[in-house]
Motif scaffolding. Sequence first.
Motif, mmCIF file in Angstrom:
data_model
loop_
_atom_site.group_PDB
_atom_site.id
_atom_site.type_symbol
_atom_site.label_atom_id
_atom_site.label_comp_id
_atom_site.label_asym_id
_atom_site.label_seq_id
_atom_site.Cartn_x
_atom_site.Cartn_y
_atom_site.Cartn_z
ATOM 1 N N ILE A 234 -1.849 -39.857 -26.465
ATOM 2 C CA ILE A 234 -0.941 -40.899 -26.035
ATOM 3 C C ILE A 234 0.359 -40.632 -25.048
ATOM 4 O O ILE A 234 0.614 -41.101 -24.171
ATOM 5 C CB ILE A 234 -0.627 -41.610 -27.330
ATOM 6 C CG1 ILE A 234 -2.056 -42.201 -28.067
ATOM 7 C CG2 ILE A 234 0.352 -42.995 -27.031
ATOM 8 C CD1 ILE A 234 -1.609 -42.913 -29.400
ATOM 9 N N ALA A 237 -0.814 -39.487 -21.790
ATOM 10 C CA ALA A 237 -1.279 -40.764 -21.114
ATOM 11 C C ALA A 237 0.067 -41.334 -20.330
ATOM 12 O O ALA A 237 0.065 -41.864 -19.258
ATOM 13 C CB ALA A 237 -1.912 -41.792 -21.515
ATOM 14 N N ASN A 254 -5.218 -47.047 -19.517
ATOM 15 C CA ASN A 254 -4.860 -48.412 -19.127
ATOM 16 C C ASN A 254 -3.618 -48.621 -18.883
ATOM 17 O O ASN A 254 -2.834 -48.559 -19.763
ATOM 18 C CB ASN A 254 -5.435 -49.067 -20.301
ATOM 19 C CG ASN A 254 -5.287 -50.600 -20.310
ATOM 20 O OD1 ASN A 254 -4.382 -51.187 -19.330
ATOM 21 N ND2 ASN A 254 -5.753 -51.292 -21.004
ATOM 22 N N TYR A 258 -0.353 -49.156 -21.528
ATOM 23 C CA TYR A 258 0.417 -48.213 -21.752
ATOM 24 C C TYR A 258 1.994 -48.206 -21.710
ATOM 25 O O TYR A 258 3.013 -48.076 -22.210
ATOM 26 C CB TYR A 258 -0.005 -46.844 -21.492
ATOM 27 C CG TYR A 258 -0.914 -46.102 -22.254
ATOM 28 C CD1 TYR A 258 -0.458 -44.980 -23.174
ATOM 29 C CD2 TYR A 258 -2.089 -46.332 -22.353
ATOM 30 C CE1 TYR A 258 -1.340 -44.453 -24.110
ATOM 31 C CE2 TYR A 258 -3.173 -45.742 -23.261
ATOM 32 C CZ TYR A 258 -2.569 -44.866 -23.875
ATOM 33 O OH TYR A 258 -3.499 -44.238 -24.914
ATOM 34 N N LEU A 261 3.136 -50.695 -24.263
ATOM 35 C CA LEU A 261 3.088 -50.046 -25.566
ATOM 36 C C LEU A 261 4.659 -48.912 -25.465
ATOM 37 O O LEU A 261 5.224 -48.790 -26.515
ATOM 38 C CB LEU A 261 2.123 -48.907 -25.506
ATOM 39 C CG LEU A 261 2.278 -48.112 -26.736
ATOM 40 C CD1 LEU A 261 1.953 -48.567 -28.200
ATOM 41 C CD2 LEU A 261 0.980 -46.957 -26.721
ATOM 42 N N LEU A 265 7.134 -49.148 -28.518
ATOM 43 C CA LEU A 265 7.401 -48.073 -29.391
ATOM 44 C C LEU A 265 9.082 -47.783 -29.105
ATOM 45 O O LEU A 265 9.746 -47.428 -30.130
ATOM 46 C CB LEU A 265 6.923 -46.832 -28.765
ATOM 47 C CG LEU A 265 5.454 -46.529 -29.128
ATOM 48 C CD1 LEU A 265 4.705 -45.461 -28.509
ATOM 49 C CD2 LEU A 265 5.166 -46.556 -30.631
#
Lengths: 400, 252
Positions: A234, A237, A254, A258, A261, A265
């Motif tokens: 992760i 990426a 993707n 991401y 995301l 996060l």
Amino acid sequence: MTARWVFDEGTPRHRSYQAIGWGLFLLVVILVPFVFAETWAPTVFGNKYTVSLGNIGHAVAWMVAILGLNMVVGYTGQLSLGHSFFVGSGAFMTAILVEDFGWPFVATLVVVVPVTFVIGLLVGIPALRIQGLYLGLITFGLAAVFPSIIKLDSLADRTGGSNGKNITSDLVPPDWLNLEGFAEFFQGLPVIGGLFGSGGLSRRQEEAVYKYFLLVLMAAVVFWLVRNLVHSRIGRAMLALRDNPTGAAVSGVNLAAYKTLGFGLSAAVGGVAGMMYAATIGFASADEFGSTLAIFFLVGLIVGGPATLTGPIIGGLVIIFVPVWAGQTEEVPGLGWDLNGPYGSLILGVMLIVLTFLLPGGVAYGLRRLRARFVQVVPAAPTVRSGPAPGDMVAEPISS
Amino acid sequence: MTLLGVDDITVRFGGVIALDELSFTIDRGEICGLIGPNGAGKTTMFNVISGVYTPNAGSVTFDGENLLAHPPHHMCRLGVYRTFQNLALWPGMTVIENVMVGRHTAAKANLLTAPLRIGLKREEDELEERAWAALDELELTAYAFHPAAGLPYGTMKRIELARALIGEPKLLMLDEPASGLTHSEVDELADLLRELRDRHELTLLLVEHHMAMVMAMSDKVVVLDFGQKIAEGTPAEVQRDDRVISAYLGGS
Ligand SMILES: Nc1ncnc2c1ncn2[C@@H]1O[C@H](COP(=O)(O)OP(=O)(O)OP(=O)(O)O)[C@@H](O)[C@H]1O
Ligand SMILES: [Mg+2]
């Protein structure tokens, strides 16, 4: 240039080096609260500078906040000037749950983390279409409106409106924890005993020391979780999409997911920082979480070192102590200038400009380069590390 | 048996017709050369197949799937990998990390397991071992822990190849893998690519200006000029083709 000490990764010698490093770090972390339990106020060049446990706790909370910002700015390379929005949301949610509903501080994470995560994802969605400066502007808007939202009449009951919200519940050390005994032990040490003040700890100091340890523990857990995440597929990426989106996409990343995301996060970690802030300061005020704080977080990250884990630690200390000490600087030796005024932000700004030129990549990269002069770790090939495969082993006849 | 079918693909950039009703097929296990003068549309074709560009018209089928229905990040899962004419590496990561990204799709760590290290060590070790093996095949292990920035061009091209290999591609598209190489290096690369094809059961789509290499390696060659297919056939056939000869020697 060869380093002075060369370690082969994974060898006992390398392990000892690592253990010593971590041991020293841990020692400092343990000693700090006892040294500063009584506010330090050394006089340097005629100015009195202070270091208090309150400031240190605040800095630890902001380390986590900057770590959160790092997820979106450092790792996915998206400009966010609205991080104070998420941190503030976390702080107020905690304040309300603790003060009005009697929840313990840490339990509020059950609400804070998912809610801030979702808010972050929602902010991340427009970020898919908007980039760079425009994204900066939009997120900046979030930070700018946060205080007004908190002060809305309909929310003021809960948030305290413009008066802010006091949190009366406090973190009290349990009986079995004999902090007093530790303090007396350190004070009794030869030579360095004087560093720890004298006469044990007052009740108030004991609470401050206890709070410090709780905050450090929470920060350690969050840093550990993030470290694991960024050292997985992760994290790779995220860095991949930051540095070459096309390469990342054709490698199966993707991009939209991401990027979003990253915001989620960032917001969730920011929310945890908000909880830590509420716990250490015991008060949440709407105006604290405006656009200035968002800029401070960004400055902390850039000065500390984006896309590193030490960067946010340095950044948290910088954005707390630089303004505090700048405010305490009243004269510059030999110049006789009168420096009363809001110099904290000015000095932070100058630091940012100077560091951007002198140390691109932040203090963390500077430290890394400095360390490389002395220490070199030679990575082990995976084949060496895992040893021969089980099938390759020759069965040894058992000797009688 | 057909693995990739390109059917009537048209791509326009403003007034420029980069691809003009282009059709061709590649069989499983084949090495197909895609050649043509500068600006003929070769890279554009790669970008269409890998989902980076959406064509104005036409269709692409891969292994029975409609490829155009998938976003770029699905290509890995389907088995379509590529390298780039101008490199798409991550200079801040080490070489081995660059290669590990190539297995992003097959790796499993998620938002819950990664932070808590559930199965993470195992996965990372496995990724490193696979990346190491891919680097080993391409004789790159000496660079494994170097940052990918600042390495020789040919080395970086091979890192991209390793990144694609680690994902276990079915179709591997190489955009000018031999650029910047000396003559003897080109020969080595040709041997290496053939070996890789056999060992990993690859189908190769090869864009290359190095004619000797394309002609020696390819089972079949497709020739583009101004976005149109002007010839298709075995290397021997296209080399004899009048339109190919004039495209390369005269006119354009
Ligand atoms: N993103 C783009 N925007 C506008 N025009 C483009 C774009 N990509 C390619 N083109 C144009 O499409 C045509 C085909 O370009 P392409 O890169 O596919 O050629 P090529 O065959 O790969 O050439 P080369 O051998 O030089 O790499 C050229 O005229 C090019 O200018
Ligand atoms: Mg091209």
